[in-house]
Write a protein that holds these residues in place. Structure first.
Motif, PDB file in Angstrom:
ATOM      1  N   ASN A 240       0.830  -1.209   0.000  1.00 17.50           N
ATOM      2  CA  ASN A 240       0.000   0.000   0.000  1.00 17.50           C
ATOM      3  C   ASN A 240       0.864   1.258   0.000  1.00 17.50           C
ATOM      4  O   ASN A 240       0.731   2.131   0.856  1.00 17.50           O
ATOM      5  CB  ASN A 240      -0.940   0.024   1.212  1.00 17.50           C
ATOM      6  N   PRO A 241       1.761   1.428  -0.972  1.00 16.49           N
ATOM      7  CA  PRO A 241       2.661   2.580  -0.943  1.00 16.49           C
ATOM      8  C   PRO A 241       1.968   3.883  -1.322  1.00 16.49           C
ATOM      9  O   PRO A 241       0.973   3.894  -2.064  1.00 16.49           O
ATOM     10  CB  PRO A 241       3.717   2.214  -1.992  1.00 16.49           C
ATOM     11  N   SER A 242       2.516   4.979  -0.810  1.00 14.32           N
ATOM     12  CA  SER A 242       2.146   6.320  -1.257  1.00 14.32           C
ATOM     13  C   SER A 242       3.449   7.072  -1.463  1.00 14.32           C
ATOM     14  O   SER A 242       4.176   7.350  -0.512  1.00 14.32           O
ATOM     15  CB  SER A 242       1.262   7.025  -0.223  1.00 14.32           C
ATOM     16  N   MET A 243       3.751   7.377  -2.709  1.00 14.46           N
ATOM     17  CA  MET A 243       5.018   7.994  -3.086  1.00 14.46           C
ATOM     18  C   MET A 243       4.770   9.430  -3.521  1.00 14.46           C
ATOM     19  O   MET A 243       3.871   9.705  -4.327  1.00 14.46           O
ATOM     20  CB  MET A 243       5.669   7.195  -4.218  1.00 14.46           C
ATOM     21  N   PHE A 244       5.569  10.375  -3.012  1.00 15.58           N
ATOM     22  CA  PHE A 244       5.407  11.777  -3.377  1.00 15.58           C
ATOM     23  C   PHE A 244       6.711  12.519  -3.108  1.00 15.58           C
ATOM     24  O   PHE A 244       7.618  12.003  -2.439  1.00 15.58           O
ATOM     25  CB  PHE A 244       4.250  12.413  -2.602  1.00 15.58           C
ATOM     26  N   TYR A 245       6.804  13.731  -3.624  1.00 16.25           N
ATOM     27  CA  TYR A 245       8.024  14.538  -3.492  1.00 16.25           C
ATOM     28  C   TYR A 245       7.741  15.749  -2.613  1.00 16.25           C
ATOM     29  O   TYR A 245       6.704  16.403  -2.755  1.00 16.25           O
ATOM     30  CB  TYR A 245       8.493  15.006  -4.868  1.00 16.25           C
ATOM     31  N   HIS A 246       8.687  16.050  -1.691  1.00 15.66           N
ATOM     32  CA  HIS A 246       8.547  17.233  -0.845  1.00 15.66           C
ATOM     33  C   HIS A 246       9.897  17.572  -0.226  1.00 15.66           C
ATOM     34  O   HIS A 246      10.619  16.682   0.239  1.00 15.66           O
ATOM     35  CB  HIS A 246       7.523  17.002   0.278  1.00 15.66           C
ATOM     36  N   GLY A 247      10.216  18.866  -0.225  1.00 15.19           N
ATOM     37  CA  GLY A 247      11.368  19.358   0.517  1.00 15.19           C
ATOM     38  C   GLY A 247      12.704  18.803   0.065  1.00 15.19           C
ATOM     39  O   GLY A 247      13.618  18.649   0.879  1.00 15.19           O
ATOM     40  N   GLY A 248      12.842  18.489  -1.226  1.00 12.28           N
ATOM     41  CA  GLY A 248      14.102  17.986  -1.735  1.00 12.28           C
ATOM     42  C   GLY A 248      14.260  16.485  -1.673  1.00 12.28           C
ATOM     43  O   GLY A 248      15.335  15.964  -2.012  1.00 12.28           O
ATOM     44  N   TYR A 249      13.217  15.770  -1.273  1.00 12.46           N
ATOM     45  CA  TYR A 249      13.301  14.321  -1.120  1.00 12.46           C
ATOM     46  C   TYR A 249      12.070  13.644  -1.723  1.00 12.46           C
ATOM     47  O   TYR A 249      10.968  14.209  -1.739  1.00 12.46           O
ATOM     48  CB  TYR A 249      13.406  13.924   0.357  1.00 12.46           C
ATOM     49  N   PHE A 250      12.271  12.406  -2.178  1.00 12.06           N
ATOM     50  CA  PHE A 250      11.154  11.531  -2.507  1.00 12.06           C
ATOM     51  C   PHE A 250      10.771  10.793  -1.223  1.00 12.06           C
ATOM     52  O   PHE A 250      11.638  10.241  -0.526  1.00 12.06           O
ATOM     53  CB  PHE A 250      11.548  10.539  -3.599  1.00 12.06           C
ATOM     54  N   HIS A 251       9.483  10.829  -0.913  1.00 13.52           N
ATOM     55  CA  HIS A 251       8.980  10.200   0.315  1.00 13.52           C
ATOM     56  C   HIS A 251       8.148   8.980  -0.040  1.00 13.52           C
ATOM     57  O   HIS A 251       7.403   8.982  -1.040  1.00 13.52           O
ATOM     58  CB  HIS A 251       8.130  11.200   1.114  1.00 13.52           C
ATOM     59  N   LEU A 252       8.266   7.953   0.785  1.00 15.54           N
ATOM     60  CA  LEU A 252       7.524   6.720   0.571  1.00 15.54           C
ATOM     61  C   LEU A 252       6.888   6.288   1.885  1.00 15.54           C
ATOM     62  O   LEU A 252       7.587   5.972   2.854  1.00 15.54           O
ATOM     63  CB  LEU A 252       8.460   5.613   0.062  1.00 15.54           C
ATOM     64  N   LEU A 253       5.548   6.353   1.928  1.00 13.84           N
ATOM     65  CA  LEU A 253       4.793   5.770   3.031  1.00 13.84           C
ATOM     66  C   LEU A 253       4.339   4.387   2.590  1.00 13.84           C
ATOM     67  O   LEU A 253       3.923   4.196   1.440  1.00 13.84           O
ATOM     68  CB  LEU A 253       3.570   6.624   3.383  1.00 13.84           C
ATOM     69  N   PHE A 254       4.378   3.425   3.492  1.00  7.80           N
ATOM     70  CA  PHE A 254       3.890   2.092   3.149  1.00  7.80           C
ATOM     71  C   PHE A 254       3.450   1.381   4.421  1.00  7.80           C
ATOM     72  O   PHE A 254       3.810   1.767   5.537  1.00  7.80           O
ATOM     73  CB  PHE A 254       4.960   1.272   2.417  1.00  7.80           C
ATOM     74  N   THR A 255       2.660   0.335   4.225  1.00 10.41           N
ATOM     75  CA  THR A 255       2.096  -0.415   5.335  1.00 10.41           C
ATOM     76  C   THR A 255       2.938  -1.654   5.630  1.00 10.41           C
ATOM     77  O   THR A 255       3.292  -2.401   4.702  1.00 10.41           O
ATOM     78  CB  THR A 255       0.656  -0.849   5.025  1.00 10.41           C
ATOM     79  N   VAL A 256       3.240  -1.846   6.902  1.00 14.95           N
ATOM     80  CA  VAL A 256       3.839  -3.095   7.374  1.00 14.95           C
ATOM     81  C   VAL A 256       2.729  -3.848   8.094  1.00 14.95           C
ATOM     82  O   VAL A 256       2.187  -3.373   9.088  1.00 14.95           O
ATOM     83  CB  VAL A 256       5.031  -2.831   8.304  1.00 14.95           C
ATOM     84  N   ASP A 257       2.376  -5.005   7.584  1.00 14.70           N
ATOM     85  CA  ASP A 257       1.195  -5.709   8.068  1.00 14.70           C
ATOM     86  C   ASP A 257       1.430  -6.342   9.443  1.00 14.70           C
ATOM     87  O   ASP A 257       2.508  -6.841   9.746  1.00 14.70           O
ATOM     88  CB  ASP A 257       0.799  -6.800   7.081  1.00 14.70           C
ATOM     89  N   ASN A 258       0.403  -6.293  10.252  1.00 15.93           N
ATOM     90  CA  ASN A 258       0.404  -6.993  11.534  1.00 15.93           C
ATOM     91  C   ASN A 258      -1.023  -7.403  11.843  1.00 15.93           C
ATOM     92  O   ASN A 258      -1.569  -7.084  12.902  1.00 15.93           O
ATOM     93  CB  ASN A 258       0.977  -6.108  12.640  1.00 15.93           C
ATOM     94  N   GLY A 259      -1.689  -8.040  10.899  1.00 14.92           N
ATOM     95  CA  GLY A 259      -3.074  -8.454  11.096  1.00 14.92           C
ATOM     96  C   GLY A 259      -3.965  -7.245  11.264  1.00 14.92           C
ATOM     97  O   GLY A 259      -4.057  -6.399  10.387  1.00 14.92           O
ATOM     98  N   ASP A 260      -4.638  -7.158  12.427  1.00 11.26           N
ATOM     99  CA  ASP A 260      -5.506  -6.028  12.699  1.00 11.26           C
ATOM    100  C   ASP A 260      -4.735  -4.813  13.197  1.00 11.26           C
ATOM    101  O   ASP A 260      -5.337  -3.800  13.563  1.00 11.26           O
ATOM    102  CB  ASP A 260      -6.560  -6.412  13.750  1.00 11.26           C
ATOM    103  N   LEU A 261      -3.406  -4.890  13.259  1.00 11.23           N
ATOM    104  CA  LEU A 261      -2.589  -3.788  13.764  1.00 11.23           C
ATOM    105  C   LEU A 261      -1.554  -3.357  12.721  1.00 11.23           C
ATOM    106  O   LEU A 261      -0.349  -3.362  12.978  1.00 11.23           O
ATOM    107  CB  LEU A 261      -1.875  -4.205  15.055  1.00 11.23           C
ATOM    108  N   PRO A 262      -1.983  -2.966  11.535  1.00  9.11           N
ATOM    109  CA  PRO A 262      -1.007  -2.508  10.543  1.00  9.11           C
ATOM    110  C   PRO A 262      -0.402  -1.178  10.958  1.00  9.11           C
ATOM    111  O   PRO A 262      -1.040  -0.368  11.638  1.00  9.11           O
ATOM    112  CB  PRO A 262      -1.851  -2.356   9.275  1.00  9.11           C
ATOM    113  N   ILE A 263       0.839  -0.939  10.567  1.00  9.87           N
ATOM    114  CA  ILE A 263       1.477   0.348  10.818  1.00  9.87           C
ATOM    115  C   ILE A 263       1.841   0.980   9.486  1.00  9.87           C
ATOM    116  O   ILE A 263       2.086   0.279   8.490  1.00  9.87           O
ATOM    117  CB  ILE A 263       2.736   0.220  11.694  1.00  9.87           C
TER     118      ILE A 263
END
Length: 917
Positions: A240-263
């Motif tokens: 479930n990545p979300s990739m975008f650019y801000h402040g001189g960097y490419f940023h990548l948010l993604f989910t690390v699965d833990n069943g009902d407790l994803p981060i």
């Protein structure tokens, strides 16, 4: 495919079965202060927010939220993506009858293609979802994935030139995967380089992790090999990545699965193809467990509030004001319905950080977004009691650790300092071996309470071993004065703009305030919430005006003398605040005071401009000032003497000649007053009130008159009774009945016009302040007059009025009402008689009857034209806006206009019915 948007009428909730991987984690006890809260009953969900997974946001004229299909009861299931529309990211509408888009992708080609990739795929399990909406040049692209739960999956995209009036064209497959491949072609997220020359697609949601592939900007097809950039060491679900650019960097948010407790983890890179690491330098590849990556979002629960699980599917959106938002889905404990959450996202970038200084790290708000609030937190606001919480991964992140911040810069556990310029709260703790925590503070609405405004924040623990994200919220409402209270006690308000909106009014008395003989001052940043600033010009009566009034009329008692009816105007480098002093007799005095600023006002009283007594034909009350190339002019007057206008010396502000009658009545017993003189488009428009009931319009090309109303009646010579009314006491069906709707003043703020006036609930005694949008109606098809006709919104200002109305918004049932004459301020016009039904074929019904009626709507001017064969043939013109219905707490469309052909040419209002209201 054309999508026609109409407000959602009824949506009933259906529990949804979602496929979630469940893994058992080692049992760990969270640190003290973050114990799990008792879980209350799941909250009742707003249908327009429910049954949303993997949302993505784009903005054309409106915001659009497109999501995977989580199914709605009463809506036939289709293999498509669901669309919601919003004017403010708070109030949502859906596409009635066309709830889905791209519903033919599976049947057209993607279903067969998936079976070709994996013949074990069960055809009934094939779904389209995980959308990502982006604008590239003049084209909107909607990326999507098609999958059936195996490693066989497809990413494709569709295009449209507009979201407001979409015609989606499916462009087919970009990328696919099949069993045995390293990656899974699912959950796309598009990103381009700062110069727009290079395009990239992040994707993946499997044990293979997150990959990024470069795209050919011309074809949108892959131009190189996919590179793995994030994964778990044990090959459990990452995606479930979300990739975008801000402040001189490419940023990548993604989910690390833990069943009902994803981060949701945050990583960054200077190279779009990686490698990616968190701000502490730990790689996004081969993550051993959730402790080994910095976390910015997880399951959460505020003290005593709802426990939100399955917090997942994050996408990032930046609006026209460069404000970032994170959208995701979540499921309340005890429920199965995924709910849309939109949260404000800020950046923690403080040079004092021990680790990763200079690397901007996102902070996602602990409360959902409920509308804009000012960033005006000061050091003085910090002291108080808070709840604090760490973003964990193995357990619910509870925001329930109490902390007390003292004004001396200490708190329970350490010391604090605050940088109001950047909004960064720095906490230095003596606990846990010494911690430095950096939190971006801002204001938010408390969804768990009564929507109070509270101070909240999101940040990072800069020194604790796993460098987690943190959340904080202050206990207690910080919105300032209750807007409902600060709107009351208002009589004859006037408004101006000096950095913020300023309001001056007569003192109508407010509970909890000592009465003073001065003008009440309030301010607002948004015309919705107001701050009280006490009184100004409280010494005018004692200094000179009281004695002057008793000189004009010896029967006046000092205790009866009041100051009021202000008018505010900018004259050169100074502000002029006009006022009147009177005691209910013919004796009255007009004066003015000056100040160089309203923000930091220091008023100098300039004394008397004009007086009246029993010998004058006018009453020196209710001033209204206008300055044009023709000169400076003051309209004034109350009572049977009517409204007069006098020219003023531009240097001294004193009268140059005798006042001239501008508006009077053919009825000698009818009071005329409360004038407002405006210059617009070559005309002087004079608004006046008859008997505190009917607000009338008239205009002249000469500031001294004569003033002719829209129906070509002369209001200056007393030969006519004004009929072109633009406001009266009113009530919509099922709504509040408002009387004494007069005392109008206007203000032009750039291209935007506003009116402010008093009103009183018919069954109440407190006067309130109403702020409304005013527009100018001047359609070339109008035949009665060339005058620009001022139209006032049927609803008080809410902030949604900046949007536009499309022709597809018109069909439906509408309240309609004309401003008829009312004999007393307590008599109200029924603005829901008749009800009109506007049909999609351009015809309309009046009270359910055919009247030979037709309608058309000009999207460029936002003018709705109604034409009827009834009553000798009527032509009605109405200028529409999006509005917020204050009686029923729903967004709709409404406008003011004029009946161009009915014999007395009254103003009219229309408002579209939503949810039967």
């Amino acid at each position: 495919m054309r999508i026609k948007f109409k407000p959602l009428v009824t949506v009933t909730l259906l529990g949804v079965l979602l496929g979630w991987s469940c893994q058992k984690w080692d049992q760990m006890d969270p640190p003290a202060g973050n114990q799990k809260n008792p879980e209350p009953e799941p909250p009742a969900m707003d249908p327009s927010y429910s049954n949303v997974t993997d949302p993505t946001i784009g903005k054309d004229n409106y915001y659009y939220i497109i999501s995977s299909n989580a199914s709605l009861e009463g809506v036939e299931y289709e293999d498509g993506l669901m669309v919601r529309r919003s004017v403010d990211l708070v109030n949502m509408t859906m596409t009635e009858g066309n709830e889905y888009i791209l519903s033919d992708v599976i049947s057209n080609w993607a279903g067969a293609r998936l079976l070709e990739l994996d013949d074990a795929v069960v055809e009934t399990n094939i779904r389209i979802g995980q959308p990502d909406l982006v604008k590239i040049g003049d084209e909107w692209r909607l990326y999507y994935s098609v999958s059936a739960g195996t490693n066989a999956s497809i990413i494709g995209y569709a295009v449209t030139p507009s979201l407001d009036d979409p015609e989606w064209t499916d462009m087919g497959e970009i990328l696919s995967s099949e069993p045995g491949m390293e990656y899974k072609a699912i959950s796309p997220s598009f990103c381009k380089s700062p110069d727009g020359a290079s395009h990239y697609l992040a994707f993946g949601n499997s044990g293979g992790g997150v990959h990024i592939v470069p795209l050919n900007p011309a074809t949108s097809m892959p131009s190189g090999s996919a590179v793995r950039v994030a994964s778990r060491a044990d090959n459990t679900l990452t995606g479930n990545p979300s990739m975008f650019y801000h402040g001189g960097y490419f940023h990548l948010l993604f989910t690390v699965d833990n069943g009902d407790l994803p981060i949701t983890a945050h990583t960054y890179s200077t190279d779009p193809m990686g490698p990616y690491s968190d701000f502490s330098g730990r790689s996004a590849l081969g993550i051993a467990n959730f402790w080994e990556i910095s976390r910015v979002l997880s399951n959460l629960q505020h003290a005593g509030g709802t426990a939100w699980h399955r917090v997942n599917g994050v996408s990032v959106f930046k609006d026209d004001n460069n404000q970032f938002f994170a959208a995701h889905h979540a499921v309340a404990a005890g429920s199965s319905e995924p709910v849309l959450h939109i949260r404000r996202m800020e950046w923690i970038d403080d040079s004092r950080r021990n680790v990763g200084a200079g690397i901007p790290v996102p902070g996602i708000s602990p409360v959902r977004y409920a509308g804009p609030l000012p960033d005006d937190i000061t050091i003085a606001d910090i002291a108080g009691d808070y709840y604090y919480g760490t973003i964990w991964g193995h357990t619910l992140s509870a925001i329930n650790d109490p902390k007390s911040f003292n004004a001396d810069g200490t708190y329970s556990g350490g010391s604090w300092d605050f940088d109001p310029g950047r909004g960064i709260l720095h906490m230095h703790s003596t606990e846990w071996g010494g911690e430095d925590i950096y939190i971006r503070l801002f204001k938010g609405h408390d969804f768990e309470g009564n929507n109070e405004v509270i101070i909240v924040g999101a940040g990072i623990n800069d020194t604790f071993g796993d460098f987690p994200g943190v959340w904080i919220r202050k206990i207690g409402d910080v919105s300032g004065p209750d807007p409902s209270n600060v709107r009351t006690g208002i009589y004859d308000p006037a408004m101006a703009v000096d950095n913020k909106y300023w309001f001056f009014s007569s003192n109508a008395g407010i509970d909890g305030f000592d009465y003073e003989r001065g003008l009440i001052v309030r301010s607002s940043d948004d015309l919705v919430f107001f701050d009280d600033h006490g009184y100004v010009l409280s010494s005018v009566i004692n200094n000179w005006a009281g004695a002057r009034l008793m000189e004009l009329d010896s029967s006046i008692e000092d205790e009866d003398i009041i100051i009021g009816q202000p008018a505010i105007a900018r004259v050169g480098s100074q502000w002029r605040l006009y006022y009147s002093v009177q005691a209910g007799t013919d004796a009255s005095v007009l004066g003015y005071a000056t100040s160089s600023s309203l923000e930091n006002a220091s008023w100098t009283d300039q004394g008397e401009v004009l007086f009246s007594d029993v010998s004058t034909s006018y009453k020196a009350m209710s001033p209204s000032f206008v300055a044009t190339a023709d000169g400076h002019f003051l309209a004034f007057g109350e009572g049977v003497g009517g409204v007069h206008i006098v020219e003023l010396d531009q240097s001294t502000g004193m009268p140059l000649g005798s006042p001239v009658i501008a508006v009077t009545s053919s009825d000698p017993n009818l009071n005329v007053g409360s004038p407002e003189l405006i210059y617009y488009n070559g005309y002087y428009t004079l608004i006046a009130t008859y008997n505190n009931v009917s607000v009338l319009q008239s205009a002249s090309i000469n500031p001294m008159g004569p003033y002719i109303d829209y129906g070509n009646r002369n209001l200056s010579d007393g030969s006519s009774f004004g009929e072109s009314r633009i406001l009266t006491p009113y009530q919509f069906s099922g709504g509040t009945s408002w009387s004494y709707t007069d005392g109008i003043k206007t203000w032009r703020d750039g291209d935007n016009w506003y009116v402010v006036h008093q009103a009183r609930k018919t069954d109440g005694t407190d006067y309130e302040m109403h702020v409304r949008v005013m527009n100018w109606l001047n359609d070339s098809r109008m035949v009665t007059s060339n005058q620009p006709f001022p139209v006032i919104s049927p609803e008080r200002f809410s902030g949604v009025e900046s949007g536009t109305v499309s022709v597809d918004d018109i069909p439906g049932t509408w309240h309609y009402g004309a401003f008829w004459f009312q004999g007393s301020p307590a008599s109200v016009n029924n603005m829901s008689a008749p009800m009109m039904v506007l049909n999609a074929d351009g015809t309309y019904l009046h009270s359910g009857e055919e009247v030979g009626g037709s309608w058309n709507f000009d999207e460029s001017s936002q003018v709705l034209h109604l034409s009827s064969d009834a009553w000798g043939g009527e032509q009605i013109f109405i200028l529409l806006n999006p509005v917020f219905d204050w009686d029923h707490s729903v967004n709709t469309f409404a406008g003011g206009g004029v009946n161009d052909t009915f014999f007395f040419h009254p103003g009219v209002w229309m408002k579209k019915v939503v949810n039967g209201q």
